[in-house]
Design a protein around this motif. Structure first.
Motif, PDB file in Angstrom:
ATOM      1  N   ASP A 138       0.832  -1.209   0.000  1.00  0.00           N
ATOM      2  CA  ASP A 138       0.000   0.000   0.000  1.00  0.00           C
ATOM      3  C   ASP A 138       0.866   1.258   0.000  1.00  0.00           C
ATOM      4  OD1 ASP A 138      -2.233  -1.653   0.068  1.00  0.00           O
ATOM      5  OD2 ASP A 138      -2.557  -1.392   2.235  1.00  0.00           O
ATOM      6  N   VAL A 139       1.920   1.241   0.810  1.00  0.00           N
ATOM      7  CA  VAL A 139       2.828   2.397   0.874  1.00  0.00           C
ATOM      8  C   VAL A 139       3.531   2.577  -0.465  1.00  0.00           C
ATOM      9  CG1 VAL A 139       4.931   3.294   1.962  1.00  0.00           C
ATOM     10  CG2 VAL A 139       3.133   2.245   3.377  1.00  0.00           C
ATOM     11  N   ALA A 195       1.071   4.049  -2.923  1.00  0.00           N
ATOM     12  CA  ALA A 195       0.778   5.459  -2.615  1.00  0.00           C
ATOM     13  C   ALA A 195       1.903   6.378  -3.046  1.00  0.00           C
ATOM     14  CB  ALA A 195       0.511   5.617  -1.118  1.00  0.00           C
ATOM     15  N   HIS A 196       3.129   5.863  -3.046  1.00  0.00           N
ATOM     16  CA  HIS A 196       4.289   6.670  -3.429  1.00  0.00           C
ATOM     17  C   HIS A 196       4.802   6.327  -4.817  1.00  0.00           C
ATOM     18  CE1 HIS A 196       4.237   7.146   0.980  1.00  0.00           C
ATOM     19  NE2 HIS A 196       4.712   8.351   0.714  1.00  0.00           N
ATOM     20  N   ASP A 197       4.009   5.549  -5.553  1.00  0.00           N
ATOM     21  CA  ASP A 197       4.347   5.131  -6.912  1.00  0.00           C
ATOM     22  C   ASP A 197       5.745   4.506  -6.995  1.00  0.00           C
ATOM     23  OD1 ASP A 197       3.547   4.755  -9.550  1.00  0.00           O
ATOM     24  OD2 ASP A 197       4.574   6.571 -10.229  1.00  0.00           O
TER      25      ASP A 197
END
Length: 110
Positions: A55-56, A59-61
């Motif tokens: 997920d992280v 979210a940060h591509d």
């Protein structure tokens, strides 16, 4: 063994603190069942954390694969195997499977 009641990992030796050599086959099998359950629980916890990492990353591509991190995990697995006198190739093979499982799940989430 460090003494009569603890194993090399600091826990009780066998079920109820018995000497493994004095345990019955059924008691030893119960000990294996308990350990197997703990292993599955740890795999589930590891998978949950890996999903959170995915997920992280999303979210940060960030890319799904991080070869440096994978190598660090493999090195740590080998070191831990040696510490506990377990075949490091076997432990690394298990960790390779765990890593691949997590990567597949990360790709599916994207």
């Amino acid at each position: 063994m460090t003494d009569d009641t603890t194993d090399d990992w600091g826990g009780q030796a066998g079920a109820g603190g018995s000497d493994p050599e004095e345990m019955t086959l059924d008691e030893l099998r119960e000990e294996i069942r308990s350990i197997d359950r703990e292993l599955v629980e740890l795999i589930a916890r590891r998978t949950y954390v890996a999903d959170t990492i995915a997920d992280v990353k999303a979210a940060h591509d960030l890319p799904t694969t991080d070869e440096a991190q994978e190598q660090a995990v493999m090195d740590r697995a080998g070191d831990n195997a040696q510490q506990f006198e377990v075949d490091s190739n076997l432990v690394k093979a298990i960790f390779r499977l765990l890593i691949e499982l997590n990567k597949v799940e990360q790709r599916e989430q994207r």
